[in-house]
Enzyme design. Structure first.
Site, short mmCIF file in Angstrom:
data_model
loop_
_atom_site.label_atom_id
_atom_site.label_comp_id
_atom_site.label_asym_id
_atom_site.label_seq_id
_atom_site.Cartn_x
_atom_site.Cartn_y
_atom_site.Cartn_z
N GLY A 125 35.10 -8.02 37.80
CA GLY A 125 36.00 -7.56 38.85
C GLY A 125 35.39 -7.82 40.22
O GLY A 125 35.04 -8.96 40.54
N ASN A 126 35.25 -6.76 41.01
CA ASN A 126 34.83 -6.88 42.40
C ASN A 126 35.83 -7.73 43.18
O ASN A 126 35.47 -8.69 43.86
CB ASN A 126 33.40 -7.42 42.54
N HIS A 127 37.07 -7.37 43.04
CA HIS A 127 38.15 -8.00 43.78
C HIS A 127 39.37 -7.09 43.73
O HIS A 127 39.38 -6.09 43.00
CB HIS A 127 38.49 -9.39 43.19
N ALA A 128 40.39 -7.44 44.51
CA ALA A 128 41.67 -6.74 44.47
C ALA A 128 42.76 -7.78 44.22
O ALA A 128 42.54 -8.98 44.40
CB ALA A 128 41.93 -6.02 45.79
N ARG A 170 38.73 -3.31 42.38
CA ARG A 170 38.22 -2.82 41.10
C ARG A 170 36.81 -3.32 40.84
O ARG A 170 36.48 -4.47 41.10
CB ARG A 170 39.15 -3.17 39.92
#
Ligand code: T46
Length: 148
Positions: free
Chosen positions: A56-59, A104
């Site tokens: 993740g580590n993105h929207a 997230r």
């Protein structure tokens, strides 16, 4: 509007999925018309994960998802740029509904974990925000909407 961008963190839900939890013949299912909060357009799975691995580590600008830990467990942190909520996904009988507009962070808690994802859109890299400052600018630019 199908998915409010105003307060998506409040829309997040842990859904209990039907199935047979008995020791033998275990099964979980999701009747898409009845149990999914959106029309599913794509299914993918993130697999062969090791404990400590972060995904993740993105929207997503518009994509909604259901996240299901079909094997192993995860800690999912959802962030709207102001607040965050943490969820532990550790049972195939649970699905976490993640509306659009949330950053997230997905931490794998056990070796050989597999995360099944049901998504509302086909893959489109333009739907991703992969830079946190850009995400904060995006959330601050959202025009408040009365729609949910
Ligand atoms: C998400 C979390 C939970 C594709 O080409 N098609 C696809 O359908 C997917 C899911 C990914 N890709 C490509 C995009 C990247 O070049 O595969 C590569 C790895 O994807 P990513 O770095 O985005 O992987 P994760 O595990 O961080 O994120 C994935 C999903 O991309 C994302 O939608 O929310 O799972």
């Amino acid at each position: 509007m199908q998915n409010s961008r105003k307060e998506p963190l409040k829309l997040v839900r842990m859904l209990k999925l039907p199935g047979n939890p008995e020791e033998h013949r275990q099964v979980t299912f999701l009747e898409l018309d009845d149990n999914a909060p959106f029309a599913v357009r794509r299914v993918y799975w993130i697999h062969s994960l090791s404990a400590g691995e972060v995904r993740g580590n993105h929207a997503h600008r518009s994509m909604q998802q259901l996240l299901i830990a079909v094997n192993g467990s995860f800690r999912v942190t959802l962030d709207d740029g102001k607040d965050n909520r943490e969820f532990t996904l550790s049972s195939p009988f649970q699905a976490l509904w993640v509306p659009a507009g949330l950053w997230r962070h997905i931490l794998t808690l056990a070796d050989q974990s597999t995360l099944l994802v049901l998504a509302s859109t086909h893959f489109d890299e333009a739907d991703y925000i992969r830079d946190y400052p850009a995400f904060l600018a995006y959330t601050n630019a959202v025009v408040p909407s009365a729609d949910v």
